[in-house]
Design a protein around this motif. Structure first.
Motif, PDB file in Angstrom:
ATOM      1  N   ARG A 161       3.710  -5.982   2.542  1.00 58.62           N
ATOM      2  CA  ARG A 161       4.894  -5.160   2.336  1.00 58.62           C
ATOM      3  C   ARG A 161       5.461  -5.329   1.509  1.00 58.62           C
ATOM      4  O   ARG A 161       5.902  -5.021   0.328  1.00 58.62           O
ATOM      5  CB  ARG A 161       5.362  -4.951   4.017  1.00 58.62           C
ATOM      6  N   LEU A 162       5.827  -7.261   1.329  1.00 57.91           N
ATOM      7  CA  LEU A 162       7.096  -7.071   0.876  1.00 57.91           C
ATOM      8  C   LEU A 162       5.650  -8.092  -0.623  1.00 57.91           C
ATOM      9  O   LEU A 162       6.607  -7.738  -2.255  1.00 57.91           O
ATOM     10  CB  LEU A 162       7.156  -8.556   1.170  1.00 57.91           C
ATOM     11  N   THR A 180       3.414  -6.558  -1.922  1.00 54.09           N
ATOM     12  CA  THR A 180       2.783  -5.522  -2.740  1.00 54.09           C
ATOM     13  C   THR A 180       4.416  -4.452  -3.057  1.00 54.09           C
ATOM     14  O   THR A 180       3.975  -3.789  -4.197  1.00 54.09           O
ATOM     15  CB  THR A 180       2.287  -4.527  -1.625  1.00 54.09           C
ATOM     16  N   LYS A 181       5.584  -4.571  -2.582  1.00 53.85           N
ATOM     17  CA  LYS A 181       6.584  -4.050  -3.163  1.00 53.85           C
ATOM     18  C   LYS A 181       6.966  -4.701  -4.459  1.00 53.85           C
ATOM     19  O   LYS A 181       7.664  -4.485  -5.480  1.00 53.85           O
ATOM     20  CB  LYS A 181       7.616  -4.328  -1.932  1.00 53.85           C
ATOM     21  N   LEU A 182       6.778  -6.049  -4.566  1.00 50.74           N
ATOM     22  CA  LEU A 182       7.151  -7.079  -6.019  1.00 50.74           C
ATOM     23  C   LEU A 182       6.041  -6.810  -6.791  1.00 50.74           C
ATOM     24  O   LEU A 182       6.118  -7.470  -7.949  1.00 50.74           O
ATOM     25  CB  LEU A 182       7.682  -8.567  -5.629  1.00 50.74           C
ATOM     26  N   GLU A 237      14.976  -6.433  -1.333  1.00 50.72           N
ATOM     27  CA  GLU A 237      13.844  -5.762  -2.108  1.00 50.72           C
ATOM     28  C   GLU A 237      13.880  -4.002  -1.445  1.00 50.72           C
ATOM     29  O   GLU A 237      13.090  -3.449  -0.554  1.00 50.72           O
ATOM     30  CB  GLU A 237      12.621  -6.377  -1.628  1.00 50.72           C
ATOM     31  N   ASN A 238      14.913  -4.217   1.025  1.00 51.16           N
ATOM     32  CA  ASN A 238      14.884  -3.576   1.487  1.00 51.16           C
ATOM     33  C   ASN A 238      13.396  -3.457   1.670  1.00 51.16           C
ATOM     34  O   ASN A 238      13.012  -2.186   1.899  1.00 51.16           O
ATOM     35  CB  ASN A 238      15.007  -1.435   1.117  1.00 51.16           C
ATOM     36  N   VAL A 239      12.646  -4.453   2.261  1.00 51.57           N
ATOM     37  CA  VAL A 239      11.372  -4.425   2.747  1.00 51.57           C
ATOM     38  C   VAL A 239      11.865  -4.908   4.874  1.00 51.57           C
ATOM     39  O   VAL A 239      11.826  -5.901   4.734  1.00 51.57           O
ATOM     40  CB  VAL A 239      10.456  -5.222   2.072  1.00 51.57           C
ATOM     41  N   ASP A 245      -0.397  -1.933   7.750  1.00 50.00           N
ATOM     42  CA  ASP A 245      -0.021  -1.449   5.808  1.00 50.00           C
ATOM     43  C   ASP A 245      -1.234  -1.843   5.306  1.00 50.00           C
ATOM     44  O   ASP A 245      -0.914  -1.030   4.362  1.00 50.00           O
ATOM     45  CB  ASP A 245       1.285  -2.741   6.387  1.00 50.00           C
ATOM     46  N   LEU A 294      -1.476   0.475   1.904  1.00 50.80           N
ATOM     47  CA  LEU A 294      -1.560   0.460   0.719  1.00 50.80           C
ATOM     48  C   LEU A 294      -2.105   0.358  -0.014  1.00 50.80           C
ATOM     49  O   LEU A 294      -2.768   0.636  -1.264  1.00 50.80           O
ATOM     50  CB  LEU A 294      -1.126  -1.697   0.706  1.00 50.80           C
TER      51      LEU A 294
END
Length: 345
Positions: free
Chosen positions: A224-225, A227-229, A296-298, A334, A338
């Motif tokens: 999650r973190l 791929t957010k980055l 990052e609100n993860v 997850d 993704l």
């Protein structure tokens, strides 16, 4: 045959030096302690870190400038907290054309910089795109015994990645290449957090069910973190993702697992670190990942729970209860989600 400088004479730096030496290269192994360099040169051993005999084509140095003079590549294997200082020393004499490979796993708290970013910031006239990261499931103790090991080298510069692959690959040390520097570095750093959690779980006396759940949901947090980055979700299914996660969460060779195990048994963090006598990268990385998640609100509940144990004095069994009593939800894989979002639409 090339002359290669390996900067960092801990267990991992020594093991990688052995791989390079097995491939016929002349290895200059740098230590910040002269007495350690003298021990290696006089006895061909580095007993504090690895109980193996070192070949004659590994020569130890305690002076950085002498160590890197005339080499064809530099491998940085110091703890993340020492990366910037190491690079400041290199700046005095490094040639910008020398390929740099790093094998350190961590994220800098506060700045949230990865190791490759720290290196490129500190080295003058050296591009981030040219740095190579080496990562994967690779305990130094097993590499030193020539047990089969596979790792990944990643760089935006494909020629530098192939050079690193050629330097290290042999019949017991298989090397793959990747261009996803972000994903490979994040996987290698963040799995140490989950390994701390696995050690805590074992220290509390929980069984395989608990550890399997922790590893599975921990991988979801990492993905999650990551791929957010901007990382490729496929990287977290590879050697530096799930591969490194498995080996670090299940082996007594893992410093992070051992540290977590002691925490689970009720030891205080400062006593654990003193007893370990070596750097436990996961402790430092927890701070960075916790900060990352907030900014990052993860959602990273396992990371948050381990942060509470390490830095807020919460008891491990209370964190387990907290995780088990989170609100009901549907399970979604997850990483599969993704991948679908990225490739199927």
């Amino acid at each position: 045959m090339k002359e290669i400088a390996v900067l960092g004479a801990g267990s991992w730096g020594t093991a990688l030096s052995l791989v390079l030496a097995d491939n016929g290269h002349k290895v200059r192994l740098w230590s910040h302690r002269k007495e350690q360099a003298d021990e290696i040169n006089q006895t061909h051993q580095n007993l504090k870190y690895l109980d193996v005999t070192l070949p004659s084509n590994i020569v130890a140095y305690s002076d950085v400038e002498s160590c890197i003079s005339g080499v064809k590549a530099i491998v940085i294997v110091v703890p993340t907290k020492a990366i910037r200082e190491m690079c400041k020393q290199l700046n005095k004499s490094i040639e910008p054309s020398i390929p740099i490979i790093h094998a350190s796993k961590g994220i800098e708290p506060v700045s949230l910089k990865r190791v490759s970013q720290m290196i490129s910031e500190e080295l003058d006239d050296y591009k981030y795109e040219d740095i190579v990261v080496l990562s994967g499931p690779s305990h130094a103790e097993e590499v030193a015994l020539r047990h089969p090991t596979t790792v990944t080298v990643a760089s935006l510069n494909s020629e530098h990645a192939k050079l690193a692959q050629d330097l290290f690959i042999n019949e017991s040390f298989r090397v793959y290449t990747s261009s996803d520097v972000l994903g490979i570095e994040l996987g290698g750093a963040l799995k140490n957090i989950i390994a701390l959690g696995a050690g805590i779980s074992d220290g509390l006396g929980y069984g395989d069910n608990a550890k399997a759940a922790l590893m599975t949901r921990g991988l979801a947090e990492i993905a999650r973190l990551g791929t957010k980055l901007g990382a490729n979700p496929l990287s977290f299914l590879g050697l530096s993702g799930v591969g490194d996660l498995i080996v670090t969460c299940t082996s007594v060779h893992s410093r992070n697992w051992r540290a977590g195990n002691l925490l689970g048994k009720g030891h205080k963090l400062e006593d654990v670190l003193k007893e370990m006598g070596m750097v436990v990268e996961g402790v430092r990385t927890v701070k960075a990942a916790y900060q990352y998640a907030k900014e990052e609100n993860v959602e990273m509940p396992i990371t948050e729970g381990i942060y509470q144990v390490l830095f807020e004095g919460k008891k491990p069994n209370e964190v387990v209860e907290q995780l088990m009593n989170r609100s009901k939800r549907e399970e979604m894989n997850d990483i599969a989600h993704l991948l679908y979002e990225r490739y199927a639409r």
